[in-house]
Design an enzyme around this catalytic site. Sequence first.
Site, PDB file in Angstrom:
ATOM      1  CG  MET A  27      56.281  68.895  16.740  1.00 47.05           C
ATOM      2  SD  MET A  27      57.522  67.585  16.653  1.00 47.05           S
ATOM      3  CE  MET A  27      57.635  67.114  18.351  1.00 47.05           C
ATOM      4  CG  LEU A  30      47.891  72.139  20.308  1.00 47.30           C
ATOM      5  CD1 LEU A  30      46.989  73.213  19.709  1.00 47.30           C
ATOM      6  CD2 LEU A  30      49.353  72.456  20.032  1.00 47.30           C
ATOM      7  CG  HIS A  34      51.496  73.735  22.470  1.00 45.48           C
ATOM      8  ND1 HIS A  34      51.263  72.540  23.118  1.00 45.48           N
ATOM      9  CD2 HIS A  34      52.639  73.554  21.760  1.00 45.48           C
ATOM     10  CE1 HIS A  34      52.205  71.670  22.797  1.00 45.48           C
ATOM     11  NE2 HIS A  34      53.056  72.257  21.981  1.00 45.48           N
ATOM     12  N   GLY A 144      58.580  78.076  23.197  1.00 47.92           N
ATOM     13  CA  GLY A 144      58.556  78.001  24.653  1.00 47.92           C
ATOM     14  C   GLY A 144      59.963  77.975  25.239  1.00 47.92           C
ATOM     15  CB  VAL A 173      52.750  76.941  30.949  1.00 47.62           C
ATOM     16  CG1 VAL A 173      51.505  76.736  31.806  1.00 47.62           C
ATOM     17  CG2 VAL A 173      52.617  78.207  30.102  1.00 47.62           C
ATOM     18  CB  SER A 182      56.390  68.253  28.232  1.00 44.92           C
ATOM     19  OG  SER A 182      56.762  67.341  27.217  1.00 44.92           O
ATOM     20  CB  SER A 183      53.140  66.828  23.921  1.00 43.03           C
ATOM     21  OG  SER A 183      52.837  68.138  23.510  1.00 43.03           O
ATOM     22  NE  ARG A 184      59.028  63.075  23.319  1.00 45.90           N
ATOM     23  CZ  ARG A 184      59.529  63.967  22.452  1.00 45.90           C
ATOM     24  NH1 ARG A 184      59.773  65.197  22.844  1.00 45.90           N
ATOM     25  NH2 ARG A 184      59.778  63.619  21.204  1.00 45.90           N
TER      26      ARG A 184
HETATM   27  O1  PAF Z   1      59.112  72.481  19.862  1.00 48.25           O
HETATM   28  C1  PAF Z   1      58.469  71.812  19.012  1.00 48.25           C
HETATM   29  O2  PAF Z   1      57.300  71.465  19.209  1.00 48.25           O
HETATM   30  C2  PAF Z   1      59.151  71.395  17.718  1.00 48.25           C
HETATM   31  O3  PAF Z   1      60.507  71.140  17.928  1.00 48.25           O
HETATM   32  C3  PAF Z   1      58.954  72.433  16.593  1.00 48.25           C
HETATM   33  C4  PAF Z   1      59.600  73.754  16.942  1.00 48.25           C
HETATM   34  C5  PAF Z   1      57.469  72.629  16.323  1.00 48.25           C
HETATM   35  C6  PAF Z   1      59.619  71.930  15.306  1.00 48.25           C
HETATM   36  O4  PAF Z   1      59.068  70.730  14.882  1.00 48.25           O
END
Ligand code: PAF
Length: 295
Positions: A27, A30, A34, A144, A173, A182-184
């Site tokens: 999503m 990154l 990722h 991941g 990681v 995590s992006s969050r």
């Molecule tokens: O893990 C993620 O980033 C999302 O759930 C995914 C697998 C890209 C689906 O949108």
Amino acid sequence: MQTLRTAAEAAQAARRLARPLALVPTMGALHAGHLALVEAARRDCAAVMATIFVNPLQFGPTEDFSRYPRAFAEDTRQLEAAGVDLLFAPSVEEMYPPGFDTNIDPGAIATRYEGALRPGHFRGVATVCAKLFAIAGAECAYFGAKDAQQVAVLRQMVRDLALPTDIVVVPTVRDSDGLALSSRNAYLHPAERAAAPGLYRALQAMSDAVMRGETNRDRIVAAGRAHIAGPLREAYLDVVDPSTFEPLANIGSRSGPDVVTAIGSAWLGETRLIDNLALNVPAAAERADLHASVT
Ligand code: PAF
């Protein structure tokens, strides 16, 4: 790296890539987690296709879809530098045009833990992944380990629907203090960020309990709970079968799995973190030795 916006163009370009082809769905926003997926994909496969798509179907009405971090220019630069061959970055209208009306319902596995806290989330994940798998036609797709329940849902979907894409899981990681990337994490204020590794410490304490020979779920969870303190608020802690996400009352029972997963989620302000650790369950004879050495 070629960047394409339509499913038809991406499918055509993917079919011209060398085989085996790896798919890395993301999503965006990154981070090193990722890039570890891309690195593993490059190591295993002859070509890599990545996707960036913030999938509205997997966000609930009160969740963070509109404020989810977006960093397309920087993401593209990183994917190109990491050696991705093809990037598919569709719009919402491209993935879900007017009249789109088919969803994948992943069943019981999607009703627990993340599924209970985020109704419809795994339906959205399964639906978008099935569509991305169809567009890419890749032999393998990389995810991941941090999102362990997502992995279990997707493995079940691939098995049940006989999809020709293998799910490959890449280790989580972590930052140097143990916090899973995590992006969050970008949402965390400094005080929240300082408290965040408590979740990892909780999972480590659960792991230590299992390694010491503890088999009782309540005592294992209690060992973890001791670390969910200060601004951290527990959403759930448990020990589950990694393929079904069913809770395990008694770890190490004869019929149970040899590897179990300690799962955890905790709130920090408005942000909820998730993490997990895979645990090798000591065999019964080994547990008797451990017990003898501590009594
Ligand atoms: O893990 C993620 O980033 C999302 O759930 C995914 C697998 C890209 C689906 O949108």
